[in-house]
Design a protein around this motif. Sequence first.
Motif, short mmCIF file in Angstrom:
data_model
loop_
_atom_site.label_atom_id
_atom_site.label_comp_id
_atom_site.label_asym_id
_atom_site.label_seq_id
_atom_site.Cartn_x
_atom_site.Cartn_y
_atom_site.Cartn_z
N PRO A 39 0.91 -1.31 0.02
CA PRO A 39 -0.25 -0.24 0.24
C PRO A 39 0.66 1.18 -0.05
O PRO A 39 0.55 1.75 -0.96
N SER A 40 1.87 1.32 0.77
CA SER A 40 2.88 2.86 0.86
C SER A 40 3.44 2.65 -0.47
O SER A 40 4.06 3.55 -0.76
N MET A 41 3.58 1.24 -1.06
CA MET A 41 4.41 1.66 -3.00
C MET A 41 3.45 2.09 -3.36
O MET A 41 3.70 3.17 -4.18
N MET A 42 2.48 1.77 -3.54
CA MET A 42 1.24 2.34 -4.35
C MET A 42 1.30 3.91 -3.89
O MET A 42 1.26 4.48 -5.37
N VAL A 148 6.73 -20.87 7.93
CA VAL A 148 6.10 -18.64 6.78
C VAL A 148 5.02 -18.10 7.65
O VAL A 148 5.74 -17.07 7.70
N GLY A 149 4.30 -19.14 8.28
CA GLY A 149 3.51 -18.03 9.71
C GLY A 149 3.94 -16.99 10.28
O GLY A 149 4.24 -15.59 10.26
N THR A 150 5.57 -17.81 10.57
CA THR A 150 6.64 -16.89 11.65
C THR A 150 7.10 -15.56 11.07
O THR A 150 6.90 -14.94 11.48
N GLY A 151 7.51 -15.75 9.50
CA GLY A 151 7.96 -14.79 9.13
C GLY A 151 6.63 -13.63 8.39
O GLY A 151 6.93 -12.57 7.97
N ILE A 152 5.07 -14.55 7.78
CA ILE A 152 4.73 -13.08 8.03
C ILE A 152 4.48 -12.69 9.68
O ILE A 152 4.65 -11.22 9.37
N SER A 153 4.24 -12.49 10.43
CA SER A 153 4.18 -12.11 11.68
C SER A 153 4.97 -11.05 11.54
O SER A 153 5.35 -10.14 12.46
N LEU A 154 6.45 -11.68 11.60
CA LEU A 154 7.62 -10.51 11.27
C LEU A 154 7.47 -9.65 10.53
O LEU A 154 8.02 -8.52 11.28
N SER A 155 7.43 -10.07 8.99
CA SER A 155 7.00 -8.48 8.44
C SER A 155 6.26 -7.85 8.56
O SER A 155 6.55 -6.41 7.92
N ALA A 156 4.97 -8.45 9.86
CA ALA A 156 3.92 -6.81 10.10
C ALA A 156 4.78 -6.15 10.78
O ALA A 156 4.62 -5.02 11.33
N LEU A 157 5.47 -6.80 12.01
CA LEU A 157 5.96 -6.07 12.87
C LEU A 157 6.90 -4.98 12.47
O LEU A 157 7.07 -3.77 12.75
N ILE A 158 7.77 -5.88 11.37
CA ILE A 158 8.51 -5.14 10.58
C ILE A 158 7.94 -3.42 10.09
O ILE A 158 8.18 -2.53 10.44
N THR A 159 7.01 -3.60 9.53
CA THR A 159 6.04 -2.48 8.86
C THR A 159 5.47 -1.56 10.20
O THR A 159 5.51 -0.69 9.66
N GLY A 160 4.88 -1.93 10.83
CA GLY A 160 4.57 -0.97 11.62
C GLY A 160 5.75 -0.54 12.56
O GLY A 160 5.42 0.41 12.62
N VAL A 238 -7.13 -3.28 3.06
CA VAL A 238 -7.20 -2.48 4.13
C VAL A 238 -7.07 -0.97 4.05
O VAL A 238 -7.67 0.11 4.67
N ARG A 239 -6.38 -0.70 3.25
CA ARG A 239 -5.65 0.73 3.34
C ARG A 239 -6.62 1.31 2.46
O ARG A 239 -7.21 2.56 2.94
N GLN A 240 -7.45 0.92 1.97
CA GLN A 240 -8.60 1.28 0.47
C GLN A 240 -9.80 1.39 1.70
O GLN A 240 -10.61 2.40 1.61
N GLU A 248 -3.61 -1.79 9.63
CA GLU A 248 -2.69 -3.32 8.58
C GLU A 248 -2.08 -4.02 8.96
O GLU A 248 -1.82 -4.93 8.69
N SER A 249 -1.01 -2.97 10.18
CA SER A 249 0.06 -4.27 10.03
C SER A 249 -0.35 -4.96 11.00
O SER A 249 0.12 -6.25 11.58
#
Length: 389
Positions: A39-42, A148-160, A238-240, A248-249
């Motif tokens: 969303p931020s890239m868009m 896989v889920g652990t990495g998805i969770s980390l990606s959410a924490l990163i962006t937040g 969510v952004r929309q 979002e995070s």
Amino acid sequence: MTATTIPGRRPILAYGFGGLAGMAAAMGIGRFVYTPILPSMMDSLGLSASDAGLIASANYLGYLAGALMAAGGGSQGRERTIALSALAASAVLCGAMAVSDSLVAFLIVRFLAGVASAYLMVFLSAIVLGKAASAGRPGVQALHFGGVGTGISLSALITGAVFLAGHGWRESWLAAAAVSVVALAAVAMLIEGVPKSAARPAPEPRLVWTAPLVRIALAYGLFGAGYIVTATFLVAIVRQGEGGPLFESAVWLATGLAAAPSVWAWGFVQRRIGLTTTYAVGCLVEAVGVGASVSMGGYAGPLLGGVLLGGTFVAITAFGLQAGRAMAGAAPRRALALLTAVFGTGQIIGPLLAGYLADWTGSFTAPSLGASAVLLLAAVAALSAGKVR
């Protein structure tokens, strides 16, 4: 020697946690960090939904190409080296996304990242699952795929965290690269290589195309096309809806937390009702979540969509491969290649069509409801394949 120790080697749980770290970096982050950053890239670059879908499809095309190349053989004894190289490449490619604003560059980088993630998945899984089988601990695969889920969770924490620090999408990619480097060090410490065997695997006979195998392949391709729409655009949805960057995070974090134990949890269901029935039930549950993400509105819809997506897609992916392998007779490797190809094709087509439809209609409602319908068809196709334990 206990059942939890490889003879003369390190404990089997070291391999499980090494697998978790590698899958978290190359799959959960390398493949799926794009979703919360998108969303931020868009907004910053003026990317359309069609552009976003094209970039996503480039990654999935790379994953398909990498998986098929990795299945070609000739790498016995070099699995650890290849896995570590793929993980290093994934980290570098995350960083490379931060240094360009060109659509062509994004397509190339994400394609290569898809190749890297496929190589990591194939070769690291070969080590971890092989060691688990030798130690009599097949349950370690749930820990491995929980990455896989652990990495998805980390990606959410990163962006937040990046948002709270007042930074943007470029810093999110750089942070993802840094976390991937840490995971690379963990994998290098925890995972030992596999000695090369003098024995060569016997060639498999030709794959017999039975009706059940065709139906499960159809179900697998439909699932690939259906789940990937929400897996790509959930945070953009969510952004929309103006949920805000922290929400979002939170939605993506919920997705990852639900995904982490999903293979283990669905295993209880699978042992009771069989592979194909569990696959179908998982598709039905996910179809509800995909529809809810755009139809319920407010905070509840995206959260429910994220939880039901995360709680199903990793397990469905695993059970589809197991069902196809069980139907393949004496040619299981050929069946896995077939299923990888149809699944990958679905993943490529889904974001492309969804992106164009979102641009045409002005929202992600129609693409998401279409994806939900595709998941229902996948459930029907799986049930028609017959029961496989």
